[in-house]
Each structure stands twice: as C-alpha cells, then as structure tokens.
Design a protein around this motif. Structure first.
Motif, PDB file in Angstrom:
ATOM      1  N   SER A   1      14.795  -0.253  10.077  1.00 45.58           N
ATOM      2  CA  SER A   1      13.682  -0.884   9.359  1.00 45.58           C
ATOM      3  C   SER A   1      12.531   0.099   9.165  1.00 45.58           C
ATOM      4  N   THR A   2      12.259   0.908  10.186  1.00 47.97           N
ATOM      5  CA  THR A   2      11.194   1.907  10.081  1.00 47.97           C
ATOM      6  C   THR A   2      11.532   2.960   9.032  1.00 47.97           C
ATOM      7  N   TYR A   3      12.777   3.414   9.010  1.00 52.19           N
ATOM      8  CA  TYR A   3      13.193   4.382   7.985  1.00 52.19           C
ATOM      9  C   TYR A   3      13.039   3.788   6.586  1.00 52.19           C
ATOM     10  N   PHE A   4      13.422   2.523   6.452  1.00 49.75           N
ATOM     11  CA  PHE A   4      13.322   1.851   5.157  1.00 49.75           C
ATOM     12  C   PHE A   4      11.875   1.818   4.671  1.00 49.75           C
ATOM     13  N   LYS A   5      10.962   1.496   5.595  1.00 45.48           N
ATOM     14  CA  LYS A   5       9.549   1.387   5.218  1.00 45.48           C
ATOM     15  C   LYS A   5       8.921   2.747   4.921  1.00 45.48           C
ATOM     16  N   SER A   6       9.361   3.776   5.633  1.00 46.56           N
ATOM     17  CA  SER A   6       8.715   5.080   5.487  1.00 46.56           C
ATOM     18  C   SER A   6       9.328   5.945   4.390  1.00 46.56           C
ATOM     19  N   ALA A   7      10.548   5.634   3.955  1.00 47.84           N
ATOM     20  CA  ALA A   7      11.229   6.447   2.943  1.00 47.84           C
ATOM     21  C   ALA A   7      10.423   6.642   1.655  1.00 47.84           C
ATOM     22  N   PRO A   8       9.672   5.633   1.179  1.00 47.40           N
ATOM     23  CA  PRO A   8       8.927   5.853  -0.067  1.00 47.40           C
ATOM     24  C   PRO A   8       7.920   6.990  -0.021  1.00 47.40           C
ATOM     25  N   LEU A   9       7.556   7.441   1.168  1.00 45.29           N
ATOM     26  CA  LEU A   9       6.554   8.499   1.275  1.00 45.29           C
ATOM     27  C   LEU A   9       7.173   9.892   1.290  1.00 45.29           C
ATOM     28  N   HIS A  10       8.461   9.997   0.973  1.00 44.25           N
ATOM     29  CA  HIS A  10       9.124  11.294   1.122  1.00 44.25           C
ATOM     30  C   HIS A  10       8.510  12.382   0.240  1.00 44.25           C
TER      31      HIS A  10
ATOM     32  N   THR B   1       0.830  -1.206   0.000  1.00 45.38           N
ATOM     33  CA  THR B   1       0.000   0.000   0.000  1.00 45.38           C
ATOM     34  C   THR B   1       0.863   1.254   0.000  1.00 45.38           C
ATOM     35  N   ILE B   2       1.914   1.256   0.808  1.00 37.13           N
ATOM     36  CA  ILE B   2       2.831   2.400   0.841  1.00 37.13           C
ATOM     37  C   ILE B   2       3.450   2.620  -0.532  1.00 37.13           C
ATOM     38  N   ALA B   3       3.910   1.534  -1.131  1.00 39.87           N
ATOM     39  CA  ALA B   3       4.534   1.653  -2.456  1.00 39.87           C
ATOM     40  C   ALA B   3       3.552   2.197  -3.483  1.00 39.87           C
ATOM     41  N   ALA B   4       2.291   1.735  -3.412  1.00 46.29           N
ATOM     42  CA  ALA B   4       1.283   2.197  -4.361  1.00 46.29           C
ATOM     43  C   ALA B   4       1.004   3.690  -4.177  1.00 46.29           C
ATOM     44  N   LEU B   5       0.861   4.124  -2.925  1.00 43.43           N
ATOM     45  CA  LEU B   5       0.608   5.542  -2.657  1.00 43.43           C
ATOM     46  C   LEU B   5       1.784   6.402  -3.102  1.00 43.43           C
ATOM     47  N   ALA B   6       2.979   5.942  -2.780  1.00 46.60           N
ATOM     48  CA  ALA B   6       4.164   6.701  -3.168  1.00 46.60           C
ATOM     49  C   ALA B   6       4.295   6.791  -4.681  1.00 46.60           C
ATOM     50  N   SER B   7       3.950   5.710  -5.361  1.00 48.12           N
ATOM     51  CA  SER B   7       4.053   5.692  -6.823  1.00 48.12           C
ATOM     52  C   SER B   7       3.124   6.704  -7.464  1.00 48.12           C
ATOM     53  N   LEU B   8       1.961   6.923  -6.850  1.00 51.59           N
ATOM     54  CA  LEU B   8       1.034   7.921  -7.383  1.00 51.59           C
ATOM     55  C   LEU B   8       1.686   9.293  -7.435  1.00 51.59           C
ATOM     56  N   ALA B   9       2.428   9.627  -6.389  1.00 49.33           N
ATOM     57  CA  ALA B   9       3.106  10.918  -6.351  1.00 49.33           C
ATOM     58  C   ALA B   9       4.260  10.962  -7.336  1.00 49.33           C
TER      59      ALA B   9
ATOM     60  N   THR C   1       4.935   9.141 -10.074  1.00 50.34           N
ATOM     61  CA  THR C   1       4.637   9.041 -11.508  1.00 50.34           C
ATOM     62  C   THR C   1       3.981  10.305 -12.046  1.00 50.34           C
ATOM     63  N   ARG C   2       3.484  11.153 -11.177  1.00 50.07           N
ATOM     64  CA  ARG C   2       2.894  12.412 -11.662  1.00 50.07           C
ATOM     65  C   ARG C   2       3.943  13.291 -12.304  1.00 50.07           C
ATOM     66  N   ASP C   3       5.187  13.263 -11.802  1.00 48.23           N
ATOM     67  CA  ASP C   3       6.213  14.079 -12.445  1.00 48.23           C
ATOM     68  C   ASP C   3       7.175  13.213 -13.257  1.00 48.23           C
ATOM     69  N   GLN C   4       6.637  12.104 -13.767  1.00 50.76           N
ATOM     70  CA  GLN C   4       7.322  11.215 -14.709  1.00 50.76           C
ATOM     71  C   GLN C   4       8.524  10.510 -14.084  1.00 50.76           C
ATOM     72  N   GLU C   5       8.551  10.448 -12.763  1.00 50.34           N
ATOM     73  CA  GLU C   5       9.509   9.576 -12.117  1.00 50.34           C
ATOM     74  C   GLU C   5       8.907   8.181 -12.065  1.00 50.34           C
ATOM     75  N   THR C   6       9.680   7.215 -11.655  1.00 51.71           N
ATOM     76  CA  THR C   6       9.196   5.839 -11.681  1.00 51.71           C
ATOM     77  C   THR C   6       9.201   5.231 -10.293  1.00 51.71           C
ATOM     78  N   GLY C   7       8.519   4.093 -10.179  1.00 55.36           N
ATOM     79  CA  GLY C   7       8.530   3.356  -8.922  1.00 55.36           C
ATOM     80  C   GLY C   7       9.924   2.939  -8.520  1.00 55.36           C
ATOM     81  N   ASN C   8      10.820   2.837  -9.492  1.00 52.64           N
ATOM     82  CA  ASN C   8      12.194   2.449  -9.169  1.00 52.64           C
ATOM     83  C   ASN C   8      12.917   3.541  -8.379  1.00 52.64           C
ATOM     84  N   HIS C   9      12.525   4.783  -8.558  1.00 51.16           N
ATOM     85  CA  HIS C   9      13.096   5.859  -7.730  1.00 51.16           C
ATOM     86  C   HIS C   9      12.787   5.595  -6.260  1.00 51.16           C
ATOM     87  N   ILE C  10      11.586   5.126  -6.000  1.00 52.14           N
ATOM     88  CA  ILE C  10      11.179   4.813  -4.625  1.00 52.14           C
ATOM     89  C   ILE C  10      12.031   3.688  -4.079  1.00 52.14           C
ATOM     90  N   ARG C  11      12.197   2.627  -4.865  1.00 49.54           N
ATOM     91  CA  ARG C  11      12.999   1.488  -4.406  1.00 49.54           C
ATOM     92  C   ARG C  11      14.449   1.897  -4.177  1.00 49.54           C
TER      93      ARG C  11
END
Length: 360
Positions: free
Chosen positions: A204-213, A155-163, A165-175
């Motif tokens: 571990s918490t930082y790792f999980k929360s980083a995608p929401l930056h 769910t976190i990854a999906a929410l982060a991806s929405l943000a 991909t709006r500026d043409q970045e990819t899910g791989n940037h999140i990873r």
C-alpha cells in the motif's frame, strides 16, 4: 417508551421476590425469575440493567448464573449484586471474583438494597456513557484518518502531475505506473524471496508513493525536458539530475516533520533509484542487484513498460509486443530477473491497466 432502568430479581423464594418487587417497583422496571435457568432466559430476551441474584437455588445456583453472564460479551457489563445468606468472607470473595459488583447478606435491609441498586446503576450509566463516547470518538478518528488519507492521495497526485505534465506526459501515466507497481508487488509477495518484505502495508505504501517517482523533473530546464530529439551527453547528465532533485525534495520534507516516515522513505527510494539497473550501469549511484531498493526495482519495470507503450515528445508509442521484447532483453541487466519473470506471467494484466487508464 418507559426510560426507567430494568432490574431483574432472581430468587426461588416467592416471599423474597415479593419483598424486592415492592421495594423497587416505584423507581424501576422490575422483572422476576425463580431459577437460574429462568434468569438467563429473561436476560437473553430483553435488556437488563442490573441483576439482584440469590446464590442458593435448586438446579443452577447464583454463582453459575453470574459466571455465564460474565462469559457472554453481550451481558458482561450488567452489574450483579448477590443477595444471600452465605455471608462468610470466603463466600463474598468468591462472588466478587466471579465478577459480581456487590454482595449483600440476608436478611436484607431494604434501604441498603435500594441504595446499592441506585449506586450501581449510576456507575453503569457512567460507564455506558463513556463507552458510547469512546465508540463515537473511535469512529470519528477513523473518519478523520480516512479523510486525511484522501487529502494526502489527492495532494500527491496533484504534485506528481505538475512534474509529469511539464514533459507532456499525463496524469494517466501516474495512475498506470502506480497500479503496475501494486500488481507486480502483489504477485511477487508469493515468492519466498520477497514474502517477508512485501506485506500488505508495504505494498500500500509503494502504491501511494509511486506517483512521486519523477517529481524531480520540476528542476529540469524546458529546453532539455521538452527537447524532441535525442539529448546530447551533457544534456543527458542534466536530465539524470531529476532523480537527485526528487530525492532531495523528499529528504527536506521529511526533515520538516522531524521523524522518518514509511511513505516518505518509499518515495525517496523510488524517486532516487528507479533508474538504477540490475547490472550496475544505471544512475545516479550505479547500484547493482540487491543494493537497489525493492521499491525502485518494481518501479523500474513499471516505468519502462509505460514509457515504451506511450507517445512522448521524442518518440511514438510502441505496441505491447514491441515493448515486451525490449524489456525481455533487459532481464538480468536492467531488471531484477525474478521480478521480470513475474511481469511476463501477468503481462495481460498490465495490458488491462494500460487500456483502463489509456491517454485520450
């Protein structure tokens, strides 16, 4: 296979073994031992459900047998009933203190022995059932926790991806950025300055929360977010609001659950402050040095490195060496000097992550 409970009778007197065997053989599997040493040998080789144990025996007495059974994790739960001529209150208390379940004085009454054996086997069966149920429930709880964690991550990854991909970045940037943060934190924890704060759970918490930056980018208009050229001063002020938007969304999410959560706390810090700079010239609050949360300082390095080596709507990708030169110039101004020194020590590992999760 016979499902009858197995009773071990231990006595050095053959007539006592014969009496107890005759009493119990029709209802239970019966095994016999004529010494303490033999009793422990039997218990080590086969499952025993209850032990009827004489106290006074040559060599190892019954008390020592009981003590050893209760010291062993595998045999601790086997009920022990002492059958003995030592019938004083003091003797009985001593046996019970060793962990015995019951104490029957000799000469025995067969009906009483039979009834006590039946009772203690029923108690043990109930305890075993509860233990099995608890083991099952614990395993089920762990399975559900793991399942919920996986759902949370997706769910976190999906929410982060929405943000993103709006500026043409990819899910791989999140990873990439979350792995950069984890890698940098794991190395930084060996410095005394960070060792107490960067525990495995915190990392571990930082790792999980980083995608929401950059989750706040969903609130930035397309004409600014997708602008191919340089932003005007007014447009940049609007762009900077994404840090506040992301923070505020997470504040509201935390308010909904009604308590502070370590994951959301880290996510709020990262979203709000990852554009702050070590010298105080960043945004949104102009924090400097240690005022900036550690999570955001880690994220700043990860985010800038990845932004430099990645193609964006407003720029081409830089080489790793070009990016490293720019980042090096930010030591002590943009970035925490100690964290940046660690970053340069492990730059090849950052390159490996960038290659592993490169954009197609």
């Amino acid at each position: 296979m016979d499902s009858k409970p197995c009773v071990l009778i231990v006595d050095d007197a053959p007539e006592n073994l014969a009496l107890l065997h005759g009493l119990l053989k029709d209802s239970y599997l019966v095994r016999a031992a004529n010494s303490g040493e033999a009793a422990l040998d039997v218990v080590s080789k086969m499952p025993i459900d209850i032990v009827l144990l004489d106290v006074i025996m040559p060599g190892m007495d019954g008390y020592e047998v009981c003590r050893r059974l209760k010291q062993n994790e595998e045999t601790r739960s086997i009920p022990v009933i002492f059958l003995t001529a030592k019938d004083s209150t003091k003797d009985e208390q001593f046996g019970l203190d060793l962990g015995a379940s019951d104490y029957i004085a000799k000469p025995i009454s067969p009906p009483i022995v039979f009834a006590r054996v039946k009772t203690h086997l029923q108690i043990k069966a109930s305890q075993d059932f509860l233990k099995d149920q608890n083991t099952f429930l614990e395993a089920e709880v762990q399975r559900r926790i793991h399942q919920l964690s996986q759902v949370q991550d997706v769910t976190i990854a999906a929410l982060a991806s929405l943000a993103e991909t709006r500026d043409q970045e990819t899910g791989n940037h999140i990873r990439r950025t979350q792995w950069y943060v984890k890698l940098l934190a794991e190395k930084a924890r060996y410095l005394p300055r960070f060792s107490e704060r960067l525990t495995p759970d915190v990392i571990s918490t930082y790792f999980k929360s980083a995608p929401l930056h950059d989750i706040g980018k969903v609130g930035i208009p397309d004409n600014i977010l997708l602008k191919p050229g340089k932003l005007t001063a007014d447009e940049f002020e609007i762009m900077k609001l994404h840090a506040y938007y992301g923070y505020q969304a997470l504040v509201e999410a935390e308010a909904d659950i009604g308590y502070e959560d370590s994951f959301l706390t880290a996510a709020k810090e990262i979203a709000h402050y990852h554009h702050e700079k070590w010298d105080g010239t960043g945004y949104p609050n102009g924090l400097c040095g240690e005022e900036i949360p550690l999570s955001a300082r880690l994220m700043a390095i990860a985010d800038v490195y990845d932004a430099l080596i990645s193609k964006r709507v407003y720029k081409d990708a830089m080489s790793h060496d070009q990016a490293m030169e720019i980042i090096h110039n930010g030591r002590g101004t943009h970035f925490d000097p100690d964290l940046l020194d660690i970053f340069f020590e492990i730059e090849s590992e950052f390159q490996h992550i960038a290659e592993k999760y490169r954009d197609e």
